[in-house]
Scaffold this motif. Structure first.
Motif, short mmCIF file in Angstrom:
data_model
loop_
_atom_site.label_atom_id
_atom_site.label_comp_id
_atom_site.label_asym_id
_atom_site.label_seq_id
_atom_site.Cartn_x
_atom_site.Cartn_y
_atom_site.Cartn_z
N ILE A 65 0.70 -1.16 -0.01
CA ILE A 65 0.18 0.35 0.20
C ILE A 65 0.85 1.13 0.35
O ILE A 65 1.83 1.47 1.12
CB ILE A 65 -0.93 -0.11 1.09
CG1 ILE A 65 -1.83 -0.99 1.36
CG2 ILE A 65 -1.79 1.23 1.12
CD1 ILE A 65 -2.69 -1.46 2.39
N GLU A 66 0.93 2.37 -1.44
CA GLU A 66 1.65 3.21 -1.31
C GLU A 66 0.58 4.29 -0.59
O GLU A 66 -0.29 4.72 -1.39
CB GLU A 66 1.78 3.61 -2.88
CG GLU A 66 2.69 2.49 -3.22
CD GLU A 66 3.24 2.63 -4.60
OE1 GLU A 66 3.36 3.58 -5.88
OE2 GLU A 66 4.53 1.62 -4.61
N PHE A 67 1.31 5.65 -0.05
CA PHE A 67 0.59 6.60 0.68
C PHE A 67 1.37 7.33 -0.04
O PHE A 67 2.75 7.24 0.30
CB PHE A 67 0.25 6.57 1.93
CG PHE A 67 -0.32 5.23 2.61
CD1 PHE A 67 -1.85 6.71 2.39
CD2 PHE A 67 -0.58 4.40 2.41
CE1 PHE A 67 -3.15 5.87 3.62
CE2 PHE A 67 -1.32 3.97 3.88
CZ PHE A 67 -3.20 4.29 3.42
N THR A 176 -1.72 -10.68 -2.89
CA THR A 176 0.47 -11.10 -2.29
C THR A 176 0.50 -9.72 -3.54
O THR A 176 1.74 -9.12 -2.94
CB THR A 176 0.67 -12.36 -1.91
OG1 THR A 176 -0.16 -13.19 -1.08
CG2 THR A 176 2.15 -11.93 -1.98
N GLU A 177 0.12 -10.42 -4.62
CA GLU A 177 0.69 -9.21 -5.52
C GLU A 177 -0.13 -7.77 -5.42
O GLU A 177 0.70 -7.17 -6.89
CB GLU A 177 0.34 -10.06 -6.98
CG GLU A 177 1.04 -11.24 -6.59
CD GLU A 177 0.15 -12.43 -6.66
OE1 GLU A 177 -1.05 -12.06 -7.09
OE2 GLU A 177 0.48 -13.55 -6.02
N MET A 178 -0.90 -7.70 -4.85
CA MET A 178 -1.61 -6.14 -4.86
C MET A 178 -0.87 -5.16 -4.97
O MET A 178 0.21 -5.33 -4.07
CB MET A 178 -2.99 -6.53 -4.40
CG MET A 178 -3.51 -5.57 -4.60
SD MET A 178 -5.16 -5.84 -4.39
CE MET A 178 -6.42 -4.77 -5.37
N VAL A 179 -0.98 -4.10 -5.51
CA VAL A 179 -0.48 -2.62 -5.12
C VAL A 179 -1.60 -1.15 -5.01
O VAL A 179 -2.12 -1.85 -5.96
CB VAL A 179 1.02 -2.21 -5.62
CG1 VAL A 179 1.42 -1.02 -5.96
CG2 VAL A 179 1.62 -3.48 -5.30
N VAL A 180 -1.86 -0.33 -3.53
CA VAL A 180 -2.46 0.03 -3.65
C VAL A 180 -2.03 1.45 -3.70
O VAL A 180 -0.68 1.28 -2.80
CB VAL A 180 -3.59 -0.11 -2.82
CG1 VAL A 180 -5.05 0.45 -2.72
CG2 VAL A 180 -4.48 -2.19 -3.05
N ARG A 181 -2.33 2.25 -4.29
CA ARG A 181 -2.23 3.56 -4.33
C ARG A 181 -2.90 4.14 -3.25
O ARG A 181 -4.65 4.88 -3.99
CB ARG A 181 -1.55 4.05 -5.13
CG ARG A 181 -1.44 5.58 -4.89
CD ARG A 181 -0.14 6.34 -6.46
NE ARG A 181 0.98 5.40 -6.18
CZ ARG A 181 1.66 5.14 -7.92
NH1 ARG A 181 0.90 6.03 -8.68
NH2 ARG A 181 2.45 4.22 -8.19
N ALA A 182 -2.89 5.27 -2.47
CA ALA A 182 -3.96 6.37 -2.22
C ALA A 182 -2.91 7.73 -1.88
O ALA A 182 -2.43 7.76 -0.99
CB ALA A 182 -3.96 6.52 -0.32
#
Length: 187
Positions: A65-67, A176-182
């Motif tokens: 998770i990228e903030f 597991t491979e997921m990338v989420v951005r906020a």
């Protein structure tokens, strides 16, 4: 010598309707009671469960998770998901193990947690989140009030790009491979 009378075997008594129906009636009643109890006392919300131990559960994921705050990438602090509950330490099924972008999901069974579930834990008061800014080389924690920011959520999709979604609940369940951005932009 007197003759002995031989006892005749009596035919076995056949089961009547009552005896035949009693077992299915009991099983049906037990099933009905179980259904009523499960509806009246549903299982707890998985985001509010406290894990007994760390890294022993059978279901484990490590999404990223990228903030990004006002164009600058920040990190999640160690301790997200480790809030006290009822006066005791509580490790939630979604938590961070150290400072960074990696979030750890662990639960007793496979479950579909989403970004909206994570935000309930991360912003446990519903108003603020703590981020770590390391732009100067030193980790500096900052508390951000969510009401002061517009938040744009996106996730890295099969299209090999970040797909924007209107709200956290619209992000697909974690893998597991997921990338989420906020992306948080000051109002």
């Amino acid at each position: 010598m007197p003759k002995r009378k031989i006892k005749e075997e009596k035919p076995k008594k056949r089961m009547g309707k009552k005896e035949v129906l009693i077992i299915p009636i009991i099983m049906g009643g037990a099933t009905l009671v179980a259904l009523l109890v499960s509806q009246l006392a549903p299982p707890p919300d998985p985001t509010s469960v406290c894990l007994k131990n760390h890294e022993i559960e059978t279901f484990q994921l490590y999404p990223k998770i990228e903030f990004i705050v006002d164009g600058q990438q920040v990190l999640m602090p160690d301790g997200v998901g480790k809030q006290p509950k009822d006066g005791h330490d509580c490790l939630r099924p979604m938590h961070t193990d150290n400072v960074g972008n990696d979030m750890h999901v662990e639960y007793i069974r496979p479950i579909r947690f989403t970004m909206a579930d994570f935000m309930k834990i991360y912003a446990f008061d519903g108003k603020t989140i703590t981020v770590v800014n390391n732009s100067t080389g030193a980790n500096v924690e900052q508390v951000l009030t969510l009401a002061d920011y517009d938040i744009q959520y996106s996730y890295y999709s099969e299209n090999q790009e970040f797909t924007k979604v209107p709200e956290a609940k619209d992000v697909p369940p974690f893998t597991t491979e997921m990338v989420v951005r906020a992306e948080l932009t000051s109002k």
